[in-house]
Design a protein around this motif. Structure first.
Motif, PDB file in Angstrom:
ATOM      1  N   ARG A   1    -125.721 -26.502  87.308  1.00 30.29           N
ATOM      2  CA  ARG A   1    -124.298 -26.723  87.582  1.00 30.29           C
ATOM      3  C   ARG A   1    -123.473 -26.685  86.293  1.00 30.29           C
ATOM      4  N   LYS A   2    -123.976 -27.319  85.243  1.00 32.57           N
ATOM      5  CA  LYS A   2    -123.263 -27.334  83.953  1.00 32.57           C
ATOM      6  C   LYS A   2    -123.155 -25.923  83.378  1.00 32.57           C
ATOM      7  N   MET A   3    -124.246 -25.178  83.442  1.00 30.86           N
ATOM      8  CA  MET A   3    -124.226 -23.814  82.910  1.00 30.86           C
ATOM      9  C   MET A   3    -123.225 -22.946  83.663  1.00 30.86           C
ATOM     10  N   ARG A   4    -123.219 -23.057  84.979  1.00 31.56           N
ATOM     11  CA  ARG A   4    -122.301 -22.242  85.779  1.00 31.56           C
ATOM     12  C   ARG A   4    -120.843 -22.602  85.529  1.00 31.56           C
ATOM     13  N   SER A   5    -120.565 -23.888  85.353  1.00 34.57           N
ATOM     14  CA  SER A   5    -119.171 -24.304  85.205  1.00 34.57           C
ATOM     15  C   SER A   5    -118.639 -24.166  83.783  1.00 34.57           C
ATOM     16  N   ASN A   6    -119.506 -24.160  82.796  1.00 34.82           N
ATOM     17  CA  ASN A   6    -119.045 -24.187  81.406  1.00 34.82           C
ATOM     18  C   ASN A   6    -119.258 -22.894  80.631  1.00 34.82           C
ATOM     19  N   HIS A   7    -119.958 -21.923  81.192  1.00 31.89           N
ATOM     20  CA  HIS A   7    -120.301 -20.741  80.409  1.00 31.89           C
ATOM     21  C   HIS A   7    -120.249 -19.463  81.232  1.00 31.89           C
ATOM     22  N   PRO A   8    -119.808 -18.361  80.606  1.00 27.32           N
ATOM     23  CA  PRO A   8    -119.987 -17.063  81.259  1.00 27.32           C
ATOM     24  C   PRO A   8    -121.456 -16.669  81.153  1.00 27.32           C
ATOM     25  N   PRO A   9    -121.925 -15.773  82.011  1.00 25.14           N
ATOM     26  CA  PRO A   9    -123.326 -15.347  81.916  1.00 25.14           C
ATOM     27  C   PRO A   9    -123.635 -14.796  80.520  1.00 25.14           C
ATOM     28  N   PRO A  10    -124.754 -15.217  79.926  1.00 23.28           N
ATOM     29  CA  PRO A  10    -125.091 -14.731  78.584  1.00 23.28           C
ATOM     30  C   PRO A  10    -125.526 -13.271  78.613  1.00 23.28           C
ATOM     31  N   ARG A  11    -125.327 -12.600  77.506  1.00 27.48           N
ATOM     32  CA  ARG A  11    -125.722 -11.195  77.401  1.00 27.48           C
ATOM     33  C   ARG A  11    -127.040 -11.020  76.650  1.00 27.48           C
ATOM     34  N   VAL A  12    -127.406 -12.004  75.845  1.00 26.21           N
ATOM     35  CA  VAL A  12    -128.662 -11.915  75.095  1.00 26.21           C
ATOM     36  C   VAL A  12    -129.400 -13.250  75.204  1.00 26.21           C
TER      37      VAL A  12
ATOM     38  N   GLN B   1    -130.774 -15.155  72.999  1.00 25.05           N
ATOM     39  CA  GLN B   1    -130.402 -16.185  72.022  1.00 25.05           C
ATOM     40  C   GLN B   1    -129.200 -16.992  72.501  1.00 25.05           C
ATOM     41  N   HIS B   2    -128.221 -16.338  73.128  1.00 21.91           N
ATOM     42  CA  HIS B   2    -127.061 -17.076  73.660  1.00 21.91           C
ATOM     43  C   HIS B   2    -127.480 -17.996  74.800  1.00 21.91           C
ATOM     44  N   LEU B   3    -128.345 -17.504  75.670  1.00 16.69           N
ATOM     45  CA  LEU B   3    -128.850 -18.342  76.759  1.00 16.69           C
ATOM     46  C   LEU B   3    -129.537 -19.570  76.193  1.00 16.69           C
TER      47      LEU B   3
END
Length: 149
Positions: free
Chosen positions: A94-105, A107-109
């Motif tokens: 839930r936190k990832m979905r609400s606070n971040h756009p999908p990562p592209r690499v 390392q960002h994830l």
């Protein structure tokens, strides 16, 4: 949940990036470098808990854990999921979905997951640990069937 090529739903997003998690990858990328050294530091009474996912039950994994002297919890095939980590994964999702756009690499994830994990309030962990007695009683009362957890 799927984030591009990354799956948080499968609980091991960093290991699903380049193919499926196999018994060999589970042993070489998770157990050998991370889990077994930690379990060994915790002492001989420590018990490793996983589930019946195919990679966890592969012969190569069973042999490795036995050779490493790791005590393993038996996990019945049709058991209810009482592991409170599932609730933490849901919260992290839930936190990832609400606070971040999908990562592209990857390392960002990894950085996003680390930041969100560190930001989880201690009360969530405490509540889940304190719920274990109730979870077990409810499981026993339902004779291993459905529980609201």
């Amino acid at each position: 949940m799927v984030w591009g090529a990354f799956s948080l739903h499968h609980r091991t997003p960093l290991f699903h990036v380049q193919g499926n998690l196999t018994g060999l990858r589970y042993r070489d990328e998770i157990l050998r470098p991370l889990a077994v050294p930690t379990l060994q530091q915790m002492g001989p009474q420590t018990v490793h808990q996983d589930d019946n996912a195919r990679p966890h039950r592969a012969r190569v994994v069973n042999d490795f854990l036995q050779q490493s002297g790791v005590n393993r919890m038996e996990w019945p095939a049709c058991s209810p999921d009482l592991n409170p980590i599932e609730n933490l994964w849901d919260e992290l999702d839930r936190k990832m979905r609400s606070n971040h756009p999908p990562p592209r690499v990857v390392q960002h994830l990894y950085q996003m997951l680390q930041a969100e994990w560190q930001a989880l309030p201690q009360r969530i962990f405490t509540t889940l640990v304190n719920s274990m007695r109730t979870r077990c009683v409810e499981c026993q009362n339902s004779q291993g069937g459905y529980t609201h957890y």
